[in-house]
Structures are given as structure tokens and as C-alpha cells.
Design an enzyme around this catalytic site. Structure first.
Site, PDB file in Angstrom:
ATOM      1  N   ASN A 150      36.784  76.254  37.809  1.00  0.00           N
ATOM      2  CA  ASN A 150      36.011  76.855  36.381  1.00  0.00           C
ATOM      3  C   ASN A 150      34.268  76.720  36.342  1.00  0.00           C
ATOM      4  O   ASN A 150      34.330  77.509  35.389  1.00  0.00           O
ATOM      5  CB  ASN A 150      36.164  75.434  35.665  1.00  0.00           C
ATOM      6  CG  ASN A 150      35.522  74.489  36.234  1.00  0.00           C
ATOM      7  OD1 ASN A 150      35.205  74.083  36.945  1.00  0.00           O
ATOM      8  ND2 ASN A 150      35.327  72.982  35.462  1.00  0.00           N
ATOM      9  N   LYS A 173      33.427  75.699  50.894  1.00  0.00           N
ATOM     10  CA  LYS A 173      34.965  76.166  50.256  1.00  0.00           C
ATOM     11  C   LYS A 173      35.290  76.335  49.331  1.00  0.00           C
ATOM     12  O   LYS A 173      35.264  75.599  48.932  1.00  0.00           O
ATOM     13  CB  LYS A 173      36.083  75.351  51.080  1.00  0.00           C
ATOM     14  CG  LYS A 173      37.296  75.799  51.530  1.00  0.00           C
ATOM     15  CD  LYS A 173      38.482  76.173  50.012  1.00  0.00           C
ATOM     16  CE  LYS A 173      39.818  76.061  50.347  1.00  0.00           C
ATOM     17  NZ  LYS A 173      39.926  76.379  48.753  1.00  0.00           N
ATOM     18  N   PRO A 174      35.127  77.864  48.361  1.00  0.00           N
ATOM     19  CA  PRO A 174      35.452  77.962  46.741  1.00  0.00           C
ATOM     20  C   PRO A 174      37.340  78.092  47.026  1.00  0.00           C
ATOM     21  O   PRO A 174      37.800  77.927  47.615  1.00  0.00           O
ATOM     22  CB  PRO A 174      35.227  79.810  46.639  1.00  0.00           C
ATOM     23  CG  PRO A 174      35.244  80.560  48.157  1.00  0.00           C
ATOM     24  CD  PRO A 174      34.665  79.010  48.976  1.00  0.00           C
ATOM     25  N   GLY A 226      37.197  68.640  41.771  1.00  0.00           N
ATOM     26  CA  GLY A 226      38.647  68.945  41.826  1.00  0.00           C
ATOM     27  C   GLY A 226      39.609  67.724  40.530  1.00  0.00           C
ATOM     28  O   GLY A 226      39.038  67.380  39.938  1.00  0.00           O
ATOM     29  N   SER A 227      40.663  68.135  40.788  1.00  0.00           N
ATOM     30  CA  SER A 227      41.431  66.329  39.884  1.00  0.00           C
ATOM     31  C   SER A 227      41.537  65.645  40.534  1.00  0.00           C
ATOM     32  O   SER A 227      41.690  65.627  41.667  1.00  0.00           O
ATOM     33  CB  SER A 227      42.990  67.694  39.526  1.00  0.00           C
ATOM     34  OG  SER A 227      43.711  67.633  41.357  1.00  0.00           O
ATOM     35  N   GLU A 248      33.873  64.395  42.181  1.00  0.00           N
ATOM     36  CA  GLU A 248      33.885  64.746  40.817  1.00  0.00           C
ATOM     37  C   GLU A 248      34.813  65.308  40.411  1.00  0.00           C
ATOM     38  O   GLU A 248      35.121  66.321  40.876  1.00  0.00           O
ATOM     39  CB  GLU A 248      32.327  65.910  40.702  1.00  0.00           C
ATOM     40  CG  GLU A 248      32.063  65.219  39.004  1.00  0.00           C
ATOM     41  CD  GLU A 248      32.989  66.405  38.261  1.00  0.00           C
ATOM     42  OE1 GLU A 248      34.067  66.015  37.827  1.00  0.00           O
ATOM     43  OE2 GLU A 248      32.630  67.847  37.988  1.00  0.00           O
ATOM     44  N   LEU A 249      36.099  63.600  40.019  1.00  0.00           N
ATOM     45  CA  LEU A 249      36.981  64.637  39.547  1.00  0.00           C
ATOM     46  C   LEU A 249      37.832  64.486  38.121  1.00  0.00           C
ATOM     47  O   LEU A 249      36.680  64.594  37.212  1.00  0.00           O
ATOM     48  CB  LEU A 249      38.135  63.657  40.085  1.00  0.00           C
ATOM     49  CG  LEU A 249      38.362  63.147  41.843  1.00  0.00           C
ATOM     50  CD1 LEU A 249      39.367  61.932  41.623  1.00  0.00           C
ATOM     51  CD2 LEU A 249      38.078  64.622  42.841  1.00  0.00           C
ATOM     52  N   CYS A 282      35.589  70.157  32.750  1.00  0.00           N
ATOM     53  CA  CYS A 282      35.476  68.142  33.222  1.00  0.00           C
ATOM     54  C   CYS A 282      35.543  67.057  32.272  1.00  0.00           C
ATOM     55  O   CYS A 282      36.414  66.522  32.230  1.00  0.00           O
ATOM     56  CB  CYS A 282      35.524  67.687  34.654  1.00  0.00           C
ATOM     57  SG  CYS A 282      33.765  68.498  34.888  1.00  0.00           S
ATOM     58  N   GLU A 382      45.143  64.671  31.881  1.00  0.00           N
ATOM     59  CA  GLU A 382      44.244  66.058  31.087  1.00  0.00           C
ATOM     60  C   GLU A 382      45.042  67.433  30.791  1.00  0.00           C
ATOM     61  O   GLU A 382      46.027  68.033  32.356  1.00  0.00           O
ATOM     62  CB  GLU A 382      43.619  66.220  32.590  1.00  0.00           C
ATOM     63  CG  GLU A 382      42.429  67.252  31.911  1.00  0.00           C
ATOM     64  CD  GLU A 382      41.218  67.475  33.301  1.00  0.00           C
ATOM     65  OE1 GLU A 382      40.216  67.116  33.378  1.00  0.00           O
ATOM     66  OE2 GLU A 382      41.748  66.661  34.779  1.00  0.00           O
TER      67      GLU A 382
END
Length: 478
Positions: A150, A173-174, A226-227, A248-249, A282, A382
Site C-alpha cells: 500500500n 524485500k518489497p 503486512g497482514s 506492524e500488522l 492500515c 479487515e
């Protein structure tokens, strides 16, 4: 179509296998670029490069490390328009939003560079004479930055800036759907003259590439955006080596509107936060919990304001762009469909874009669901897309119960003029961030973190920098 390479040991390179990943434009579905499809062998190359660089980089004075960051920021500023257009092409946000992302990236990295003179230790009194007790803050060494799709550029700045200023090296690592701006960012790293191995970038999928990076004993600290599911898998894979984690989820932020709220301001904030970046933020509001006493007024004004948000070419800056990936589009469709079958009512939107312009790519209309139930899927899970379900509630205690019953806790919004309620909410709302009578925002000197399943550690500010440093205690006799 252009080919963007990986950056390992200050060299531009392909995957050893020669395989590539195709990157599409979310607005059109057309392939716009290719990148290397790296494997475990490529990950090992990056790991070895980082391991060779970590000691000398960590011993460099922090103010010298900061000078490299400033040079990268200068490069980003000079090429702001170029990077903004790349973000539009590979991620789908509007050109204005993309410009703000470039600005945020510069802001994150400059803030980190400015912290070079603020990395502090502690001197404590010893229990015995002629002794001294020190606590030093030292880098971890090789760190790994795993970025979500995002904000593919801002997340690099958010992680790399504090990692490098703290004396760590980092492998980036994108996300496999948005690696182009990361590769171009490393061109600025090269121009800034950073030593070999300080910044490496590899592109590819999680199973083929990410797992090797996470499980390696060389990796000492991992920063992930990420998730929840991805964070849990990474935490499990990193557990054998006890790598430090900053996760950071995801989350499911409620937008709570009580009967004494400023309705007009709340409506504006709800629409902006939900449909910015096509709902792929997020900390944006995932659902509205509105008090029954003001639900009719709020809903009428919400629908009127949301109707002004329209699909538009993201390069035009006149509306909302597409969601970033085909899988996201399919997930959103399924969740809306099931929520409607559970009793929610479709007030607007609810389908893919249509026509020549919006029938291609990953377009989904701005959507509002009314009379949703707290346990329906669109409210419970979500969505991460441009869908806003509205739930009617009795009042504050019910909103608090619904919010705290969720397993995640990233953020929440609360609109009330009652100081007794909002002071109580500061103590009792189980989320990492609370927006009180305030729309979505994030400041570099704040702290971006989640509670419960929304993560460990966090980003930004002095506390974010602290996450990239470990403590070393020294007992010294003299």
C-alpha cells in the site's frame, strides 16, 4: 515495459535462475515492468553481502551515517515527480497521494538522520566503590525490512532510515506486486555512495525468497508491515534464531460516533479516511459504530459526502484510484457479498468498475453498507478496500465492548465532546492509536504501533528508533 534489477553488494543483478516477475498497472491490468524472481540462492547473496558490511558500518560515527541519508533525501526531492508517477503506475494511488508519499519518505528519512546526535546511553550508580555502570545502545547488525504494497516507497523510508542511523545494515524485500519504486530507490542509494552491502534489495515472493531471509541466522532483526497472517508466519519462522521483531500488522479500526459528536466534521473525517488510497491504509476506519440517536443524520450526510468520491484515472487527481492487486479485488467482492447475505444493506457501490476505463484493472466502486451487524464479516474482518459498513449502537459502552472483543487492536476513532468519555477511552480502548475528534493522520515523531494481534514493536519517533537498537550493559572497575 521496463526491466528493473535487484541491488546486491552495490551491484545491479538478475536472479541467478534468470526468472522474472511481471508487474501490472492496477488501473489497466497491463504489464508495465518486470523484476527478478529471486530465490533462496539470491537471498543468500544478499545476506552474505550485508554480513560483510555490518561491522564497519556500525562503527562509523552516526553523524557520518546521517550524511548518506541526507544525500538520498536530496535525490528523492530532485526526482519527486518521477517517483510519484512510478507509484501511480505500480500501486494505483492518485498522483496527489503519490506525491504525498514521496514527501513522507523524505520526512521519515530526514527525521532519522536528525536523530544521529540523539542516540543516548545511560550511566547508573554502581553498588561498589571505584566502579561504573553503563548501558550502551548498539545496533543489531543485519536487519530485514519487509514492506507491504500500500505504501511501497514510504515504508522503505520508514524502516531504512532508523535502521541505518542506528548502525544496522538492511536487506529490503518489497511486496512482489510493488517492487519498482524500491529498485529505483536503490539507484539513489548508489548515487549517494553508501558502502557495499549496507543496503541490499531483492525481489520475489514470500515462499521463495522471504522465508530464507527470515529464517537465516544472519538476520538479527526483522521489521514487517503486512497482514496479521503474514506477521504470524514470519514470527514463527524467525523463532528458531530468536530474531528481534517489529511487526506492524493489520487491524479493524472502528469509527465511533456518539450522540454529542460534531456530525459534519465526523462525516468528513470518515469519508477521507475510508476512501484514501482506495481504502488501503492500515489505520483507516474499517467500520462506523454510530449512536442510534444520531444515526439517521450521520448516515444521510455520510452518503451525500461519499457520493462525491468517484472512480477516476489516478493520474488525473480527480477521484479514487483502483485497489492494488487482483487478489485484493476478489477478497473485497467476496466479503461484501457475504455481508449482504448476513443482513447488511447496500446503500451505494458494491461492484467492480464498469466501462472501458474501469472495466479493466482492479477497480471497485466506493461502497457503503447500512444496518450491518457487529458480527458480520465486513465489520469483523479487515476489508482493506473502499467499503464502509455502518453499525448502529446504543452508545459508548457498546462501542467499547465491540472494539475490545476483537483480537486485533491497531487504531480506533472516537467522536464525542464529553471529556469523561474520551479520557476513559484513553485508558480502556485496546488499540495502539486513538484518534479523538480527529481524522486520519500520522506524524514522524509519534509512534505507530498495534496492540494484541496487530503487532509487536512499532515505527516512528524516538520509540521507533529504539526498536533498531539493543542494549549492552557494562560493569567497569577502575
Amino acid at each position: 515495459m521496463k526491466y528493473y534489477q535487484c541491488y546486491i553488494d552495490n551491484q545491479w543483478c538478475d536472479a541467478l535462475s534468470g526468472e522474472r516477475l511481471a508487474i501490472d498497472n492496477p488501473a489497466t491490468g497491463e504489464i508495465i515492468a518486470e523484476v527478478p524472481a529471486c530465490s533462496a540462492e539470491d537471498a543468500e547473496r544478499a545476506l552474505q553481502s550485508a554480513e560483510k558490511a555490518r561491522v564497519s558500518w556500525g562503527l562509523l560515527p552516526a553523524v557520518e551515517r546521517a550524511n548518506y541519508l541526507y544525500r538520498i533525501c536530496d535525490g528523492l526531492q530532485a526526482e519527486r515527480d518521477h517517483f510519484a508517477r512510478l507509484l501511480v503506475l505500480e500501486q494505483g494511488k492518485t498522483l496527489a497521494e503519490a506525491g504525498f508519499e514521496v514527501d513522507d519518505t523524505i520526512r521519515y528519512m530526514r527525521y532519522a538522520a536528525e536523530a544521529a546526535r540523539r542516540i543516548q546511553g545511560e550511566i547508573l550508580p554502581a553498588d561498589a566503590p571505584n566502579e561504573q555502570l553503563f548501558i550502551h545502545r548498539v545496533p543489531y547488525g543485519v536487519t530485514l525490512g519487509i514492506c507491504a504494497y500500500n505504501y511501497p516507497l514510504a515504508l522503505i523510508g520508514r524502516k531504512l532510515g532508523p535502521a541505518l542511523i542506528a548502525g544496522n545494515v538492511m536487506i529490503l524485500k518489497p511486496h512482489e506486486s510493488t517492487p519498482v519504486t524500491g529498485s529505483e530507490f536503490c539507484r539513489l542509494v548508489e548515487q549517494a555512495g553508501l558502502p557495499a552491502g549496507v543496503v541490499n534489495l531483492v525481489t520475489g515472493t514470500g515462499p521463495e525468497l522471504g522465508q530464507k531471509l527470515v529464517e537465516s541466522p544472519i538476520t538479527k532483526m526483522i521489521s514487517v508491515t503486512g497482514s496479521i497472517r503474514a506477521g504470524q508466519a514470519i514470527a514463527a519462522a524467525a523463532s528458531a534464531n530468536l530474531a528481534a521483531l517489529s511487526l506492524e500488522l493489520g487491524g479493524n479500526a472502528p469509527f465511533i460516533v456518539l450522540d454529542d459528536a460534531d456530525i459534519d466534521a465526523a462525516v468528513e473525517a470518515a469519508v477521507v479516511a475510508r476512501f484514501a488510497n482506495a481504502g488501503q491504509v492500515c489505520i483507516c476506519n474499517e467500520s462506523v459504530l454510530v449512536a442510534e440517536a444520531v444515526a439517521d443524520e450521520f448516515t444521510e450526510k455520510l452518503l451525500a459526502r461519499a457520493a462525491q468520491v468517484r472512480l477516476a484515472d489516478p493520474m488525473s487527481n480527480s477521484g479514487m484510484g483502483p485497489v492494488s492487486t487482483a487478489s485484493s479485488l476478489q477478497r473485497i467482492e467476496s466479503m461484501v457479498s457475504r455481508s449482504l447475505s448476513e443482513g447488511a444493506e447496500l446503500a451505494m457501490g458494491g461492484k467492480r468498475g464498469e466501462g472501458y476505463q474501469f472495466g479493466r484493472g482492479h477497480w471497485y466502486e466506493p461502497t457503503v453498507l447500512l444496518n450491518a451487524r457487529a458480527e458480520s464479516e465486513a465489520v469483523r474482518d479487515e476489508l482493506f478496500g473502499p467499503v464502509l459498513p455502518v453499525v448502529r449502537i446504543e452508545g459508548y459502552e457498546e462501542a467499547l465492548s465491540i472494539t475490545n472483543a476483537r483480537p486485533d487492536g491497531l487504531s480506533a476513532y472516537l467522536w464525542t465532546r464529553n471529556p469523561s468519555i474520551y479520557m476513559d477511552a484513553i485508558r480502556r480502548l485496546e488499540t495502539g492509536t486513538i484518534f479523538l475528534n480527529k481524522g486520519i493522520v500520522g506524524y514522524v515523531n509519534g509512534y505507530h504501533n498495534g496492540h494484541k494481534l496487530s503487532g509487536l514493536g512499532g515505527e516512528d519517533g524516538v520509540h521507533g528508533l529504539e526498536g533498531y537498537l539493543q542494549k549492552r550493559t557494562v560493569y567497569m572497575a577502575y
